[in-house]
Write a protein that holds these residues in place. Sequence first.
Motif, short mmCIF file in Angstrom:
data_model
loop_
_atom_site.label_atom_id
_atom_site.label_comp_id
_atom_site.label_asym_id
_atom_site.label_seq_id
_atom_site.Cartn_x
_atom_site.Cartn_y
_atom_site.Cartn_z
N MET A 219 -36.97 -10.39 39.70
CA MET A 219 -38.21 -9.71 40.08
C MET A 219 -37.97 -8.22 40.32
N ILE A 220 -36.83 -7.89 40.93
CA ILE A 220 -36.50 -6.48 41.15
C ILE A 220 -36.32 -5.77 39.82
N ALA A 221 -35.65 -6.45 38.88
CA ALA A 221 -35.45 -5.87 37.55
C ALA A 221 -36.78 -5.68 36.83
N LEU A 222 -37.67 -6.67 36.96
CA LEU A 222 -38.99 -6.57 36.34
C LEU A 222 -39.78 -5.41 36.92
N ALA A 223 -39.72 -5.23 38.24
CA ALA A 223 -40.43 -4.12 38.88
C ALA A 223 -39.85 -2.78 38.45
N GLY A 224 -38.52 -2.72 38.31
CA GLY A 224 -37.87 -1.47 37.88
C GLY A 224 -38.22 -1.11 36.45
N VAL A 225 -38.18 -2.09 35.56
CA VAL A 225 -38.55 -1.86 34.16
C VAL A 225 -40.02 -1.44 34.07
N SER A 226 -40.85 -2.08 34.89
CA SER A 226 -42.28 -1.76 34.93
C SER A 226 -42.49 -0.30 35.33
N LEU A 227 -41.73 0.19 36.30
CA LEU A 227 -41.83 1.58 36.74
C LEU A 227 -41.44 2.54 35.62
N ILE A 228 -40.32 2.26 34.96
CA ILE A 228 -39.85 3.12 33.88
C ILE A 228 -40.88 3.19 32.75
N GLN A 233 -45.13 5.63 29.56
CA GLN A 233 -46.42 5.56 28.84
C GLN A 233 -47.36 6.70 29.25
N PHE A 234 -47.37 7.04 30.52
CA PHE A 234 -48.17 8.19 30.93
C PHE A 234 -47.66 9.46 30.25
N GLY A 235 -46.33 9.59 30.17
CA GLY A 235 -45.74 10.78 29.56
C GLY A 235 -45.98 10.85 28.07
N ARG A 242 -51.92 15.89 24.17
CA ARG A 242 -51.83 17.35 24.10
C ARG A 242 -51.90 17.82 22.65
N ARG A 243 -51.25 17.09 21.77
CA ARG A 243 -51.29 17.45 20.36
C ARG A 243 -52.68 17.26 19.76
N GLU A 244 -53.48 16.37 20.38
CA GLU A 244 -54.84 16.14 19.91
C GLU A 244 -55.87 16.91 20.73
N GLY A 245 -55.38 17.77 21.63
CA GLY A 245 -56.28 18.62 22.40
C GLY A 245 -56.83 18.02 23.68
N VAL A 248 -55.17 14.64 29.14
CA VAL A 248 -55.61 13.71 30.18
C VAL A 248 -56.06 12.39 29.57
N SER A 249 -56.88 12.45 28.53
CA SER A 249 -57.37 11.22 27.88
C SER A 249 -56.22 10.44 27.27
N GLY A 250 -55.25 11.14 26.69
CA GLY A 250 -54.10 10.46 26.11
C GLY A 250 -53.29 9.74 27.16
N ALA A 251 -53.04 10.41 28.28
CA ALA A 251 -52.23 9.82 29.35
C ALA A 251 -52.91 8.62 29.97
N GLN A 252 -54.20 8.73 30.29
CA GLN A 252 -54.91 7.62 30.93
C GLN A 252 -55.12 6.46 29.97
N SER A 253 -55.36 6.74 28.70
CA SER A 253 -55.58 5.67 27.72
C SER A 253 -54.33 4.81 27.55
#
Length: 310
Positions: A219-228, A233-235, A242-245, A248-253
């Motif tokens: 479970m700890i490993a799953l939580a850690g992988v989930s964080l990474i 994915q946000f990044g 950013r490349r599509e202008g 914010v929409s790219g990050a949240q989507s």
Amino acid sequence: MRAAVLRQKIKVWMLPVAMLIGIIFHDSIGKLEFLAPWLIFAMLLVTFCRVEPRRLRFSGLSWKLIAVQFVGSLAVFFALLPLNRDIAAGAFIVVFCPTATAAPVVTHMLGGDIDKVVAYSILSNMVVAFTAPLIFTLMGTAEVHFLDAVRSTALKVMPLIIAPLVVALIMMKITPKTHETLAHHAGISFYIWALSLIIVVGNSTSRVLAEPTSLIPVMIALAGVSLILCLGQFGIGRLIGRREGDPVSGAQSLGQKNTVLAIWMALTWLNPVVSVAPAAYVAWQNTVNSLQIFIKQKSTKNNNAHGQYV
């Protein structure tokens, strides 16, 4: 002015407080679970009243993000499979999972394009609804009838996305004044989402605590992988956006996920412990959202202060 400042301060702490309430009172949250679909419907209805139908189309951003979601989920699964199958499945589910119903709400607060996020939300949910049964069958996680699985998944995800959008469009034609009023008070959707979050976090906490202690390392490993993967994915979404202008929409989507659906898929087709990954993702993505809202409001405040002296 003071009321507006107070509301801005409340918004910064709303998501962390909602998560804390869900964790503390998780034993009692199950009694409120029936409210979740109605809260999500109301939240999306208010948000969709701001959507312009003419702008609701799939763009280059949509296709690039869906490629990352689909190909990336399989890539992380096979990369982690030699290590541990449950960890690999948890990584898969938090990437493969479609965009959260609340993504347009947060996107609006951060100054992104709601129409793009709504369009991608529909696309990503459709892709998951029609491909999840086949992928899980090929992964050998469960013996399911393909058409039955497609129907059950589609019925789980599509009504909450399509129904409020249809109602909003009908209101635009039949009751334009009511539609306009909701559009001008779209900020209320954030508070509705905060109430929904209490239920989601409470249920997630109960599921995690119900797992046997022998599975704590996994479970700890799953939580850690989930964080990474959450941060990744946000990044990546922000980079593509950013490349599509529209970063914010790219990050949240891409970064903000429908974790309720992910937990349901994990419990339906995978080892129940895998649900820890999307359960942890609830905390990670809402922590990211809280930080983004804080930074956005601080930036807005500084810009307003600067404007007064220019």
